[in-house]
Motif scaffolding. Structure first.
Motif, PDB file in Angstrom:
ATOM      1  N   GLU A  42       0.843  -1.201   0.000  1.00 35.91           N
ATOM      2  CA  GLU A  42       0.000   0.000   0.000  1.00 35.91           C
ATOM      3  C   GLU A  42       0.877   1.250   0.000  1.00 35.91           C
ATOM      4  O   GLU A  42       2.066   1.194   0.303  1.00 35.91           O
ATOM      5  CB  GLU A  42      -0.915  -0.005   1.244  1.00 35.91           C
ATOM      6  N   VAL A  43       0.257   2.373  -0.327  1.00 38.05           N
ATOM      7  CA  VAL A  43       0.972   3.652  -0.357  1.00 38.05           C
ATOM      8  C   VAL A  43       1.615   3.916   1.006  1.00 38.05           C
ATOM      9  O   VAL A  43       0.981   3.729   2.044  1.00 38.05           O
ATOM     10  CB  VAL A  43      -0.002   4.800  -0.709  1.00 38.05           C
ATOM     11  N   GLY A  44       2.903   4.297   0.959  1.00 33.38           N
ATOM     12  CA  GLY A  44       3.617   4.603   2.191  1.00 33.38           C
ATOM     13  C   GLY A  44       4.369   3.420   2.777  1.00 33.38           C
ATOM     14  O   GLY A  44       5.183   3.593   3.689  1.00 33.38           O
ATOM     15  N   LEU A  48       6.620  -0.827  -1.336  1.00 35.59           N
ATOM     16  CA  LEU A  48       6.203  -0.099  -2.544  1.00 35.59           C
ATOM     17  C   LEU A  48       7.324   0.815  -3.040  1.00 35.59           C
ATOM     18  O   LEU A  48       7.576   0.910  -4.243  1.00 35.59           O
ATOM     19  CB  LEU A  48       4.931   0.716  -2.258  1.00 35.59           C
ATOM     20  N   GLN A  57       9.250   4.078 -12.210  1.00 31.51           N
ATOM     21  CA  GLN A  57       8.033   4.791 -11.796  1.00 31.51           C
ATOM     22  C   GLN A  57       6.784   4.354 -12.561  1.00 31.51           C
ATOM     23  O   GLN A  57       5.666   4.649 -12.147  1.00 31.51           O
ATOM     24  CB  GLN A  57       8.239   6.308 -11.953  1.00 31.51           C
ATOM     25  N   ILE A  60       3.948   2.740 -10.722  1.00 29.16           N
ATOM     26  CA  ILE A  60       3.164   3.547  -9.785  1.00 29.16           C
ATOM     27  C   ILE A  60       2.119   4.351 -10.559  1.00 29.16           C
ATOM     28  O   ILE A  60       2.444   5.031 -11.529  1.00 29.16           O
ATOM     29  CB  ILE A  60       4.071   4.515  -8.978  1.00 29.16           C
ATOM     30  N   ASP A  63      -2.124   8.211  -8.574  1.00 30.53           N
ATOM     31  CA  ASP A  63      -2.501   8.454  -7.172  1.00 30.53           C
ATOM     32  C   ASP A  63      -1.473   7.912  -6.179  1.00 30.53           C
ATOM     33  O   ASP A  63      -1.677   7.956  -4.964  1.00 30.53           O
ATOM     34  CB  ASP A  63      -3.884   7.865  -6.865  1.00 30.53           C
ATOM     35  N   GLY A  64      -0.346   7.385  -6.721  1.00 30.33           N
ATOM     36  CA  GLY A  64       0.726   6.897  -5.847  1.00 30.33           C
ATOM     37  C   GLY A  64       0.625   5.427  -5.486  1.00 30.33           C
ATOM     38  O   GLY A  64       1.517   4.874  -4.842  1.00 30.33           O
ATOM     39  N   SER A  65      -0.469   4.783  -5.914  1.00 24.06           N
ATOM     40  CA  SER A  65      -0.649   3.359  -5.599  1.00 24.06           C
ATOM     41  C   SER A  65       0.016   2.469  -6.655  1.00 24.06           C
ATOM     42  O   SER A  65       0.428   2.946  -7.724  1.00 24.06           O
ATOM     43  CB  SER A  65      -2.138   3.009  -5.492  1.00 24.06           C
TER      44      SER A  65
END
Length: 200
Positions: A42-44, A48, A57, A60, A63-65
């Protein structure tokens, strides 16, 4: 922590989730390796960040997911990429599974994992249960559920450990080829058996 952990596995479309959901209704703690695998990317999450570092990149989304479809296609077509991903995620997934199993308070607990034998997660359990079905039924169920072609599902099945090998490695086997009530009828005596094993 439960003294007995049952590793529940089966191929795509075999009925693993239906079986593990039934055990949950009996008050048994279920740890789902697929849910853990989604959680750790998950994001963060550190995994990831590492995945983006290794694969670029393009894995990804805006939305960063994680761009799951892109990554899935990438590892499906490259053994090297698959190994790289596993080196990042498997140790983290394993650590999270161990932590969740340690928090289980039911008489015994279930670790449900499609890759129980392939990822050595069977080392975390004392006994294994295979939910088994024919390849034809696997194709029909998974195709209807995931809205994918029979050909695509067949590719996924052929990439998994052969059914016969799983049958040889499992302690207990439940054949899920009929209606859901027939599956439950086979799970009930196993549940009682596991409770007996715990109390011995």
């Amino acid at each position: 922590m439960s003294s007995l952990t049952i590793g529940l596995t089966g191929g795509i479309g075999s009925g693993k989730t239906v079986a593990s959901d039934w055990f949950a209704t009996q008050g048994i703690t279920v740890v789902d390796a697929d849910i853990v695998a989604r959680k750790v990317v998950e994001v963060g999450q550190p995994a990831l960040v590492e995945i983006a570092h290794v694969f670029g990149q393009q894995v990804i989304l805006a939305d960063g997911s994680l761009h799951r479809a892109y990554l899935r296609e990438l590892i499906f077509n490259s053994t090297h990429a698959k190994k790289q991903l596993e080196q990042i995620t498997h140790p983290i997934i394993r650590a999270e599974i161990i932590q969740q199993l340690a928090q289980a308070h039911s008489p015994y607990c279930i670790l449900v994992s499609p890759l129980l034998f392939e990822t050595d997660q069977h080392q975390l359990v004392q006994r294994t249960l295979l939910i088994d079905t024919s390849e034809e039924l696997q194709q029909q169920r998974a195709s209807a559920r995931d809205q994918q072609s029979i050909e695509k599902i067949s590719q996924i099945i052929s990439a998994q450990m052969p059914r016969q090998e799983k049958q040889q490695r499992a302690n207990d086997i439940v054949l899920n080829t009929g209606v859901i009530e027939q599956l439950y009828a086979q799970l009930q005596p196993l549940h009682q058996h596991y409770l007996t094993l715990v109390s011995m």
